[in-house]
Write a protein that holds these residues in place. Structure first.
Motif, PDB file in Angstrom:
ATOM      1  N   CYS A  37       0.841  -1.198   0.000  1.00  0.00           N
ATOM      2  CA  CYS A  37       0.000   0.000   0.000  1.00  0.00           C
ATOM      3  C   CYS A  37       0.878   1.250   0.000  1.00  0.00           C
ATOM      4  CB  CYS A  37      -0.915   0.009   1.226  1.00  0.00           C
ATOM      5  SG  CYS A  37      -1.976   1.469   1.322  1.00  0.00           S
ATOM      6  N   ASP A  55       0.215  11.456  -3.404  1.00  0.00           N
ATOM      7  CA  ASP A  55      -0.110  10.035  -3.463  1.00  0.00           C
ATOM      8  C   ASP A  55       0.545   9.468  -4.723  1.00  0.00           C
ATOM      9  OD1 ASP A  55      -1.132   7.507  -3.585  1.00  0.00           O
ATOM     10  OD2 ASP A  55      -3.245   8.094  -3.564  1.00  0.00           O
ATOM     11  N   TYR A  57       0.707   6.323  -5.819  1.00  0.00           N
ATOM     12  CA  TYR A  57       0.201   4.987  -6.165  1.00  0.00           C
ATOM     13  C   TYR A  57       0.412   4.664  -7.636  1.00  0.00           C
ATOM     14  CZ  TYR A  57      -3.258   1.267  -6.970  1.00  0.00           C
ATOM     15  OH  TYR A  57      -3.887   0.098  -7.354  1.00  0.00           O
ATOM     16  N   ASP A  58       0.168   5.636  -8.508  1.00  0.00           N
ATOM     17  CA  ASP A  58       0.234   5.383  -9.950  1.00  0.00           C
ATOM     18  C   ASP A  58       1.654   5.132 -10.446  1.00  0.00           C
ATOM     19  OD1 ASP A  58      -2.491   5.574 -10.254  1.00  0.00           O
ATOM     20  OD2 ASP A  58      -2.458   7.722 -10.681  1.00  0.00           O
ATOM     21  N   LYS A  62       1.545  -2.199 -11.696  1.00  0.00           N
ATOM     22  CA  LYS A  62       0.195  -2.641 -11.355  1.00  0.00           C
ATOM     23  C   LYS A  62       0.065  -4.164 -11.294  1.00  0.00           C
ATOM     24  CE  LYS A  62      -1.235   1.521 -10.936  1.00  0.00           C
ATOM     25  NZ  LYS A  62       0.046   2.189 -11.192  1.00  0.00           N
ATOM     26  N   LYS A  68      -4.925   0.638  -2.519  1.00  0.00           N
ATOM     27  CA  LYS A  68      -4.981   2.095  -2.364  1.00  0.00           C
ATOM     28  C   LYS A  68      -5.184   2.430  -0.887  1.00  0.00           C
ATOM     29  CE  LYS A  68      -6.592   3.259  -6.999  1.00  0.00           C
ATOM     30  NZ  LYS A  68      -7.601   3.977  -7.817  1.00  0.00           N
ATOM     31  N   TRP A  69      -4.520   3.478  -0.453  1.00  0.00           N
ATOM     32  CA  TRP A  69      -4.508   3.770   0.972  1.00  0.00           C
ATOM     33  C   TRP A  69      -5.894   4.066   1.534  1.00  0.00           C
ATOM     34  CZ3 TRP A  69      -5.618   8.452   3.501  1.00  0.00           C
ATOM     35  CH2 TRP A  69      -5.787   9.578   2.679  1.00  0.00           C
ATOM     36  N   ARG A  70      -6.772   4.657   0.715  1.00  0.00           N
ATOM     37  CA  ARG A  70      -8.126   4.955   1.191  1.00  0.00           C
ATOM     38  C   ARG A  70      -8.957   3.673   1.341  1.00  0.00           C
ATOM     39  NH1 ARG A  70      -9.081  10.404   1.258  1.00  0.00           N
ATOM     40  NH2 ARG A  70      -7.751  11.714  -0.055  1.00  0.00           N
ATOM     41  N   ASP A  71      -8.533   2.601   0.656  1.00  0.00           N
ATOM     42  CA  ASP A  71      -9.261   1.328   0.746  1.00  0.00           C
ATOM     43  C   ASP A  71      -8.691   0.408   1.818  1.00  0.00           C
ATOM     44  OD1 ASP A  71     -10.775   2.188  -1.415  1.00  0.00           O
ATOM     45  OD2 ASP A  71      -9.466   1.224  -2.896  1.00  0.00           O
TER      46      ASP A  71
END
Length: 737
Positions: A37, A55, A57-58, A62, A68-71
């Protein structure tokens, strides 16, 4: 059987290599479930509040098991182990990860919190701020790059716990801190040029019309170089670019500046920012080299054939590739230099010759003042040939030159009559007071008293008296102020460079970490401490005596209003008078705790002040209290016959050496290899990086780092063993460090 869940929490993509080989080892295993994450981080504003949120992440592949940190719900996931590489929690003044991912919170959500440093170091020690932080405090396991670094962590933490009466708060250090190498070295070791695809515009630069690849030199410029080099740094960049431009048909310059270079010029070197942008624009427009401002520096390391640039954190990583490394000398711009630029330290002038030891190796030189030619005299016994700054001061007693050890193991002696070298060994010491002992910076001040020499320490925990006649040594404890009066514990030195004054049989040596002066009576050998607690200086770096008053240079550069000053002291009172220096628009930003002066000399009613904050020398008349500028220390175009009146009386000149015999095993310095053009020729005619064998890389890693490859797999296996044994970790709920 339920699989163990291992959660990786990288925050900056450029730092994710500190965890990457561990998660790959975990993914190959069948005993665990892996989650990765990328967590967000904030820029910090000057007032300490949060600025923009980032952020990344991208940026990540993949195909990895990304979340994702919000998930992410750590409480529901209940990971058996969490890996982090951010050490500071809220303690970083530049950035902060999201508070949900602070180490002191994460350790409540897992059985095993593991910290792997985002950095590697090129020496055998880490500084206290890197060893004492939230990640080290709250983690169950801390994985470091070598046994020597592990010992440095333990030493720093042990001292911190003793000073703050919190013994054991970091846990069992012997089992907690583990030396298994760094995954960052794994990434370098495992990366090969074929792993990376070059953009088409770069391919046109790298490959010749016949399809053959040109040799590539990675040019790395750093923030530290920008802050230290000023206008000269820009000249150096121009010179380097032009040197490659003339050979671009065979050799490519891959320039990778620090990502914050332009921002640093704009905010901290504003007057130079336009010129820097012009250099970048011209370089891009002419299109004969690569300008790389991407996040992946491993591509540049893997594809390039050699390194040139600043001595930054990239150097330890590049060194283990087995490919050549050269550290640039910003002041060196000569195109016709044929020889070796040597930097001579702690010089003694006998009228006809200057005797000086080398700053870059174990060598004593005699410099004829008539022809300004350096002649190699010999080397000191039982000292390493390639060690930097062996000595920092020299005194002549009868027919002997006595050299005060800085990184040297022994006091160096050279007999001018018979030409013999000898050494006097110091006793080993493990004691420490306020200052962390560093064997690379033993003594800083040297005072002659009849046929005795008194040595005042930088970090060595004793004052040492040497009787030159019989070679006997006596050791004296440094008197220390109360802890409440100390400004810079651990980070400092006891005394500044040559910061001791001999007056009527008494030595006055101001402490660099407190407002006190150590007073030593050389007749009785009695030592006392005189407090200057009413002074605003916060420690001192220099001292001079005019026959009536002492003059002290504050350890920090200026007062709360950024006004520079020196201190006048009558030798009796507990306070000092501040004498403010003339203000200037040309002041540079000083490093943290840099002194006002590089050097201070008293000559007949006049103090000569060599300023740290600008390229000026001031004269101060102690009778009239008037200042005047007497010299601008412009860097000459040629290094020949330059006497640089710095704090170490350094002399830089050309000697007759043309053989490359004193370079280190893996890393060259530009002054040792003549110039960048010579280096280009060496790389152009040398082996291609593809021909560096794995065995050569393994040798480089083991010799340079002290560890073997496959750190990630070893770290994963170690954590897996911890999980299988269900080890728990108990620590205080809240600790402020």
């Amino acid at each position: 059987m339920k699989k163990a869940v291992i959660l990786f929490l990288p925050y900056k993509y450029a730092m994710a290599d500190s965890l990457e080989s561990i998660w790959f080892a975990a993914l190959e295993a069948s005993a665990c479930e892996v989650k990765i994450c990328p967590i967000p981080y904030y820029d910090k504003l000057p007032n300490g509040s949060f600025g923009d949120l980032h952020d990344e992440y991208d940026f990540y592949d993949k195909t990895l098991p990304l979340v994702k940190w919000r998930d992410l719900n750590i409480e529901e996931l209940k990971p058996d182990a969490i890996f982090i590489h951010n050490p500071y929690d809220a303690g970083n003044k530049v950035t902060s990860v999201h508070p949900d991912f602070y180490a002191k919170r994460l350790r409540k959500s897992t059985k095993t919190l593991c910290y792997v440093p985002y950095f590697v170091v090129g020496q055998d020690t880490v500084s206290p701020d890197l060893a004492i932080n939230s990640a080290v405090l709250y983690s169950n396991k801390v994985f470091v790059q070598s046994e020597k670094i592990r010992k440095s962590y333990i030493d720093n933490i042990t001292y911190y716990e003793a000073e703050n009466k919190c013994k054991g708060v970091f846990g069992n250090l012997e089992t907690k801190i583990v030396a298994l190498g760094s995954p960052k070295f794994d990434k370098v070791f495992d990366s090969i040029p074929n792993d990376y695809i070059l953009p088409d515009e770069w391919k046109n630069i790298v490959y010749k019309p016949d399809g053959k690849k040109k040799k590539i030199i990675l040019y790395n410029t750093s923030i530290a170089g920008i802050l230290a080099g000023k206008e000269q740094y820009l000249k150096k960049i121009r010179y380097t670019i032009e040197s490659f431009k003339m050979q671009h048909n065979d050799v490519v310059l891959w320039w990778r500046p620090h990502p914050l270079s332009e921002k640093s010029f704009s905010s901290m070197r504003h007057k130079l920012s336009e010129e820097y942008r012009r250099i970048v624009s011209d370089y891009k427009r002419e299109n004969y080299g690569i300008y790389d401002d991407t996040a992946d520096f491993h591509r540049a390391i893997a594809i390039s054939d050699a390194y040139f640039g600043d001595k930054s954190s990239v150097v330890p990583l590049y060194t283990v590739t087995g490919k050549p490394v050269m550290i640039q000398n910003v002041s060196f711009l000569s195109e016709n230099f044929d020889g070796m630029l040597i930097t001579l330290d702690c010089s003694y002038d006998d009228g006809e010759n200057i005797w000086a030891s080398s700053m870059i190796c174990n060598a004593l030189f005699r410099v004829s003042k008539e022809v300004w030619q350096a002649e190699y005299v010999g080397s000191f016994p039982k000292e390493e040939m390639k060690k930097h700054s062996l000595f920092r001061s020299v005194i002549k007693i009868e027919d002997k030159l006595v050299f005060c050890p800085f990184s040297a193991k022994s006091i160096g002696i050279y007999n001018l009559t018979n030409g013999e070298f000898s050494g006097i060994s110091l006793e080993d010491t493990k004691s420490r007071n306020y200052i962390q002992y560093n064997s690379y910076s033993k003594f800083s001040a040297f005072v002659k008293c009849n046929n005795d020499v008194w040595m005042f320490p930088a970090t060595y925990p004793k004052i040492v008296k040497l009787s030159v006649e019989n070679g006997n040594l006596e050791y004296f404890t440094v008197s220390l102020p109360h802890k409440s009066e100390v400004f810079y514990p651990l980070f400092s030195a006891y005394f500044g460079v040559n910061a001791a004054q001999f007056v009527n049989g008494v030595i006055y040596a101001p402490l660099s970490f407190a407002n006190s002066v150590l007073i030593l009576d050389t007749l009785s050998n009695k030592i006392r401490l005189h407090s200057l607690k009413e002074s605003t200086a916060k420690g001192f770096s220099r001292i001079a005596f005019d026959g009536k008053y002492f003059w002290l240079s504050p350890r920090i550069g200026s007062d709360s209003d950024y006004k520079e000053y020196i201190c006048k002291w009558d030798g009796v009172s507990k306070y000092t008078e501040n004498i403010y220096l003339p203000q200037s628009d040309n002041r540079k930003i000083l490093p943290f705790r840099a002194g006002v002066l590089r050097k201070m000399v008293y000559i007949t009613n006049t103090l000569i002040l060599y300023l740290s904050s600008r390229d000026e020398v001031l004269e101060f008349n102690t009778l009239s209290n008037e200042f005047k500028v007497v010299q601008e220390e412009a860097i000459p175009k040629e290094p020949i016959k330059l006497i640089n009146l710095s704090e170490f009386n350094t002399i830089c000149l050309v000697n007759s050496f043309k053989d490359n015999v004193l370079h280190s095993d893996f890393c060259y310095f530009e002054e040792q290899m003549r110039n960048i053009k010579t280096y280009i020729d060496i790389v152009k005619n040398g082996k291609h990086s593809d021909e560096i064998s794995k065995s050569q890389k393994e040798l480089a890693i083991e010799k340079y780092v002290g560890m073997k490859k496959n750190s990630g797999k070893q770290i994963y296996n170690a954590v897996n063993m911890v999980l299988n044994h269900q080890t728990t970790f108990v620590i205080c709920e809240e600790v402020n460090i």
